[in-house]
Design a protein around this motif. Sequence first.
Motif, PDB file in Angstrom:
ATOM      1  N   GLU A   1      45.900  36.519  34.702  1.00 53.63           N
ATOM      2  CA  GLU A   1      47.097  36.783  35.504  1.00 53.63           C
ATOM      3  C   GLU A   1      47.280  35.706  36.557  1.00 53.63           C
ATOM      4  O   GLU A   1      46.320  35.187  37.121  1.00 53.63           O
TER       5      GLU A   1
ATOM      6  N   ARG B   1      52.383  37.735  40.407  1.00 51.23           N
ATOM      7  CA  ARG B   1      52.654  39.172  40.283  1.00 51.23           C
ATOM      8  C   ARG B   1      53.678  39.555  41.345  1.00 51.23           C
ATOM      9  O   ARG B   1      53.444  39.372  42.540  1.00 51.23           O
TER      10      ARG B   1
ATOM     11  N   GLN C   1      52.774  45.112  41.714  1.00 57.20           N
ATOM     12  CA  GLN C   1      51.727  45.322  42.711  1.00 57.20           C
ATOM     13  C   GLN C   1      51.738  46.771  43.201  1.00 57.20           C
ATOM     14  O   GLN C   1      50.686  47.394  43.346  1.00 57.20           O
TER      15      GLN C   1
ATOM     16  N   HIS D   1      48.708  37.218  44.801  1.00 62.16           N
ATOM     17  CA  HIS D   1      49.378  37.004  43.516  1.00 62.16           C
ATOM     18  C   HIS D   1      50.892  36.956  43.755  1.00 62.16           C
ATOM     19  O   HIS D   1      51.602  36.169  43.140  1.00 62.16           O
ATOM     20  N   LYS D   2      51.339  37.787  44.669  1.00 62.45           N
ATOM     21  CA  LYS D   2      52.765  37.846  45.011  1.00 62.45           C
ATOM     22  C   LYS D   2      53.219  36.546  45.675  1.00 62.45           C
ATOM     23  O   LYS D   2      54.368  36.117  45.530  1.00 62.45           O
TER      24      LYS D   2
ATOM     25  N   THR E   1      51.887  41.525  32.472  1.00 63.77           N
ATOM     26  CA  THR E   1      51.259  40.560  33.381  1.00 63.77           C
ATOM     27  C   THR E   1      51.685  39.137  33.026  1.00 63.77           C
ATOM     28  O   THR E   1      51.874  38.809  31.862  1.00 63.77           O
TER      29      THR E   1
END
Length: 218
Positions: free
Chosen positions: A42, A45, A50, A73-74, A8
């Motif tokens: 985090e 990501r 994911q 997060h992406k 992470t």
Amino acid sequence: MSTSVTTTCRNLAELLPAAQTACRLLFQACYKAGIKNIFITETYRSQEPQNYLYAQGRTRPGQIVTWTLNSNHKSRLAWNIAVGPPQSLYDVTTLKRIGVIARKLGITWGGDWVGSIDRPHFEVKSSWKMPKGYKLEGQVIVRSNSKLQVQLIVEDKKEEIKMTNWNQGSPTMQTEAENDIAKAAKAGNIQVKDLQSGAMMTDRLIGLYITIQQRRSK
């Protein structure tokens, strides 16, 4: 960032500028509210991790931990936090307090979601702006592990005064003052240019004055 799907990223710099600022503002507000034992778990990501998380509880053993393949997060607009000792890692009471603070800042809290509550999760839109009346008051140190606490470092704004009519007094006083100034400048305690320009920080001027008075009283 490691390419491992189990690694992470906790680096705040991996978020978009709006999310970085929002996160720092949230941590600052938490600090001021007395919540200092929180930390980032985090930030960014990529799609591969994911997908891996989404498979958990579905095609891979374990409890379901995410409800989407298209997490913010992406998009570098979301971050997760946790709570350090003495509370438990995801202490509900603490996270609810932070959720209330987040709402005031225009930050979306996963604890407000219906059907897919995610209390450690916070995110913003790319268009997020700092709400009126708020500002970052200093350097907000956002921690990424439970052993360290949130910090807010505010530079001390020292009052500046002008020495436009500084009466140097008698010739003896002037000589002693010059000697003290020369010693202080050599030690790096003052800058001669401060005197030449007529401006010196209050604390340094007072310190110099006290030193001169002490020498005169000997």
